[in-house]
Design a protein around this motif. Structure first.
Motif, PDB file in Angstrom:
ATOM      1  N   SER A  76       0.820  -1.228   0.000  1.00  0.00           N
ATOM      2  CA  SER A  76       0.000   0.000   0.000  1.00  0.00           C
ATOM      3  C   SER A  76       0.847   1.268   0.000  1.00  0.00           C
ATOM      4  O   SER A  76       0.323   2.367  -0.210  1.00  0.00           O
ATOM      5  CB  SER A  76      -0.935   0.003   1.214  1.00  0.00           C
ATOM      6  N   LYS A  82      -8.046   0.876  -1.735  1.00  0.00           N
ATOM      7  CA  LYS A  82      -9.320   1.266  -1.153  1.00  0.00           C
ATOM      8  C   LYS A  82      -9.384   0.953   0.332  1.00  0.00           C
ATOM      9  O   LYS A  82      -9.890   1.725   1.147  1.00  0.00           O
ATOM     10  CB  LYS A  82     -10.460   0.551  -1.894  1.00  0.00           C
ATOM     11  N   GLN A  83      -8.838  -0.205   0.681  1.00  0.00           N
ATOM     12  CA  GLN A  83      -8.896  -0.685   2.062  1.00  0.00           C
ATOM     13  C   GLN A  83      -7.836  -1.749   2.262  1.00  0.00           C
ATOM     14  O   GLN A  83      -7.514  -2.500   1.347  1.00  0.00           O
ATOM     15  CB  GLN A  83     -10.274  -1.288   2.362  1.00  0.00           C
ATOM     16  N   ASP A 168      -3.758   4.436   7.590  1.00  0.00           N
ATOM     17  CA  ASP A 168      -5.040   4.922   8.122  1.00  0.00           C
ATOM     18  C   ASP A 168      -6.195   3.997   7.748  1.00  0.00           C
ATOM     19  O   ASP A 168      -7.118   3.789   8.534  1.00  0.00           O
ATOM     20  CB  ASP A 168      -5.328   6.334   7.602  1.00  0.00           C
ATOM     21  N   ASN A 169      -6.151   3.456   6.546  1.00  0.00           N
ATOM     22  CA  ASN A 169      -7.294   2.693   6.030  1.00  0.00           C
ATOM     23  C   ASN A 169      -7.123   1.199   6.275  1.00  0.00           C
ATOM     24  O   ASN A 169      -7.236   0.374   5.370  1.00  0.00           O
ATOM     25  CB  ASN A 169      -7.484   2.959   4.541  1.00  0.00           C
TER      26      ASN A 169
END
Length: 206
Positions: A76, A82-83, A168-169
């Motif tokens: 990431s 997205k997640q 964060d996600n």
């Protein structure tokens, strides 16, 4: 509407069959990632960048189990996602259990892979946790990644992981009886559920 792409990364030594009991709605499309052979002295960040070549969709959801959870967090950092969902894993180096923190200083972990290659019981205990022996005949099929070069690299990359601040996600799902990454070392936020380190299999319906 096109289904949301989900890329699933198995844990250390495991193959994508560990996700075989995961059944999602047609709103999602699952894609499976497998471990690739690391280059000599390859950093985890560089390995993660190479793994990005296996991801063919923009802004996907990444799911990673155990060490695979560490890897998807590194992925990431190279692509937009997205997640991130990690299962039976850790969000930063502080969540490593004490023996792994000590291994970083003593290099004791470098003695492990040779034993594991010749002893499926030991490898299964690390990959899935204690209490797995009674179902070992079921789990052997999931542990196909036993190349010594890969195992040496993976263990070393895990004990030397430097991340301090998680993305964060991220959603963290963890078994209350996990004895590879004990829940007492896991910092909030996380979702705790019944089961041990193998919840991706034993609690797949949840």
């Amino acid at each position: 509407m096109n289904p949301i792409p989900i890329y699933c990364m198995p844990g250390m030594a495991a193959n994508p069959k560990i996700f075989e009991f995961i059944d999602l709605s047609n709103k999602f499309k699952i894609h499976y990632l497998s471990w690739i052979t690391p280059k000599k002295n390859e950093l985890l960040s560089a390995y993660a960048e190479r793994m990005c070549e296996k991801i063919n969709h923009k802004n996907p959801v990444l799911i990673g189990v155990s060490f695979g959870g560490v890897l998807v967090q590194e992925i990431s950092k190279h692509i937009s996602v997205k997640q991130i969902i990690i299962i039976s894993s850790i969000k930063n180096r502080k969540e490593l259990p004490f023996p792994m923190k000590m291994a970083k200083k003593t290099n004791a972990h470098k003695l492990l892979p040779t034993k594991w290659i010749n002893n499926i019981d030991l490898l299964a205990m690390f990959a899935f946790g204690k209490g797995i022996k009674k179902r070992l005949f079921l789990y052997q099929r999931y542990l196909s990644e036993r190349n010594p070069k890969y195992l040496n690299w993976a263990i070393d990359a895990l004990v030397h992981w430097q991340q301090e601040i998680p993305p964060d996600n991220i959603v963290h799902i963890h078994g209350i009886s996990d004895n590879v990454f004990p829940i007492k070392n896991i910092n909030h936020p996380y979702i705790k559920i019944k089961g041990g380190h193998a919840i991706i299999i034993t609690q797949a319906q949840w």
